[in-house]
Design an enzyme around this catalytic site. Structure first.
Site, PDB file in Angstrom:
ATOM      1  N   HIS A   1      -0.877   0.725  -9.401  1.00  0.00           N
ATOM      2  CA  HIS A   1      -1.600  -0.115  -8.463  1.00  0.00           C
ATOM      3  C   HIS A   1      -2.160  -1.217  -9.741  1.00  0.00           C
ATOM      4  CE1 HIS A   1      -3.680  -0.494  -5.037  1.00  0.00           C
ATOM      5  NE2 HIS A   1      -3.864  -1.653  -5.431  1.00  0.00           N
TER       6      HIS A   1
ATOM      7  N   ARG B   1       0.559  -1.432   0.105  1.00  0.00           N
ATOM      8  CA  ARG B   1      -0.198   0.009   0.007  1.00  0.00           C
ATOM      9  C   ARG B   1       0.991   0.983  -0.119  1.00  0.00           C
ATOM     10  NH1 ARG B   1      -3.596  -2.782  -1.585  1.00  0.00           N
ATOM     11  NH2 ARG B   1      -5.788  -3.244  -0.807  1.00  0.00           N
TER      12      ARG B   1
ATOM     13  N   GLY C   1      -1.387  -4.806  -9.396  1.00  0.00           N
ATOM     14  CA  GLY C   1      -0.674  -6.207  -8.648  1.00  0.00           C
ATOM     15  C   GLY C   1      -1.560  -7.446  -8.825  1.00  0.00           C
TER      16      GLY C   1
END
Length: 312
Positions: A275, A228, A277
């Site tokens: 972002h 994060r 993943g």
């Protein structure tokens, strides 16, 4: 079990769902598919943000389970205060292991071998050869050794790394070796050539990679964040990048999305992916298998898996 089940995709697209439950399709649209007060099992829409995730929670007075389709649950925690005691929050442990581990390796290899520079050279028709670091013989530190951290190590082994050190919230032993507690980070960081952050975002880990953490990294170390964004102190990271002492590969940032004019975009030695993943072709089949298994347990009154916490 009685009550509605809210799913972020149509029930007829999820093989293996148990019969006898009332399925409602809601993927974050402005209108709810039914009265939230009738919802017993809420599957949070995937990648729709915290505002969407928590929107129905205050009205879900009978909900018994909140299920995320992400490994992290920080995007729903702001709405847990609305829930009655005894509601179980479950995450999607196992769903994103393959995809996130693949991306971690992609970011490491691309950063070490200079792939972004090759792409820029291709855009300009320039042949940019040179000597680059290899992943082979590197010491790698995985901070957040859960299911995804273990999957990352699975993929590191064939690359002939010198050593993999593992860190989690508490110490334990695995088949591959010891897992160190977070308290051991100060002595582990100076030995690492590559540091991979994949730990959940909690009050304990927020800002974990701050000035002191980054200052302990050796010159030339690579920091990879697939966890994060707020795990890393962006200001402290920028200072290290601009000084040219370390490099970074980030799938997550703070803030996120990263504003167009943010200095992190132009910082030297950084590779940024937006972002990504989890959202790959591997996501949907694994997510559907998880939901079918969880809801079969739910319908039978059996204990659920992946319970992160129970509200009190």
């Amino acid at each position: 079990m009685t009550g509605d089940v809210w799913l972020p995709f149509p029930a007829d697209e999820v093989p293996g769902l148990p019969e006898g439950l009332d399925y409602r399709f809601w993927n974050g649209e402005p209108d709810f598919p039914a009265d939230p007060a009738d919802c017993a099992y809420y599957v949070v829409p995937y990648m729709k943000g915290a505002e969407v995730a928590v929107r129905p929670l205050a009205r879900m007075t009978a909900v018994r389970t909140v299920q995320t389709l992400s490994a992290g649950v920080d995007h729903v925690q702001g709405g847990l205060k609305y829930l009655r005691p005894g509601v179980q929050l479950c995450n999607a442990r196992g769903v994103h292991d393959a995809s996130t581990a693949e991306l971690a390796l992609t970011l490491i290899l691309a950063s070490l071998r200079g792939v972004p520079d090759f792409v820029r050279g291709q855009d300009r028709g320039e042949w940019r050869s040179g000597f680059r670091p290899a992943l082979a013989d590197k010491n790698v530190l995985i901070v957040g050794y859960g299911a995804i951290g273990s999957a990352i190590e699975d993929r590191l082994v064939p690359f002939e790394v010198a050593r993999v050190a593992r860190v989690a919230r508490s110490a334990r032993t695995t088949e591959r070796g010891p897992v160190h507690p977070l308290a051991d980070l100060p002595e582990l960081l100076p030995e690492a050539d590559v540091v991979i952050l994949v730990t959940p975002l909690t009050e304990e880990t927020r800002g974990l990679a701050g000035a002191e953490f980054l200052g302990r990294l050796k010159d030339g170390a690579l920091l990879v964040n697939v966890g994060r964004g707020p795990l890393v102190d962006t200001k402290a990271l920028l200072a290290e990048l601009e000084g040219g002492r370390i490099t970074a590969a980030l799938d997550v940032t703070d803030p996120e999305p990263l504003p167009r004019e943010h200095p992190l975009w132009q910082a030297p030695g950084v590779l940024i992916s937006p972002h990504v993943g989890g959202p790959t072709s591997a996501f949907m089949p694994r997510a559907k298998r998880l939901l079918a298994a969880q809801l079969t347990r739910f319908a039978a009154g059996q204990p659920l898996e992946n319970v992160v916490l129970t509200t009190d």
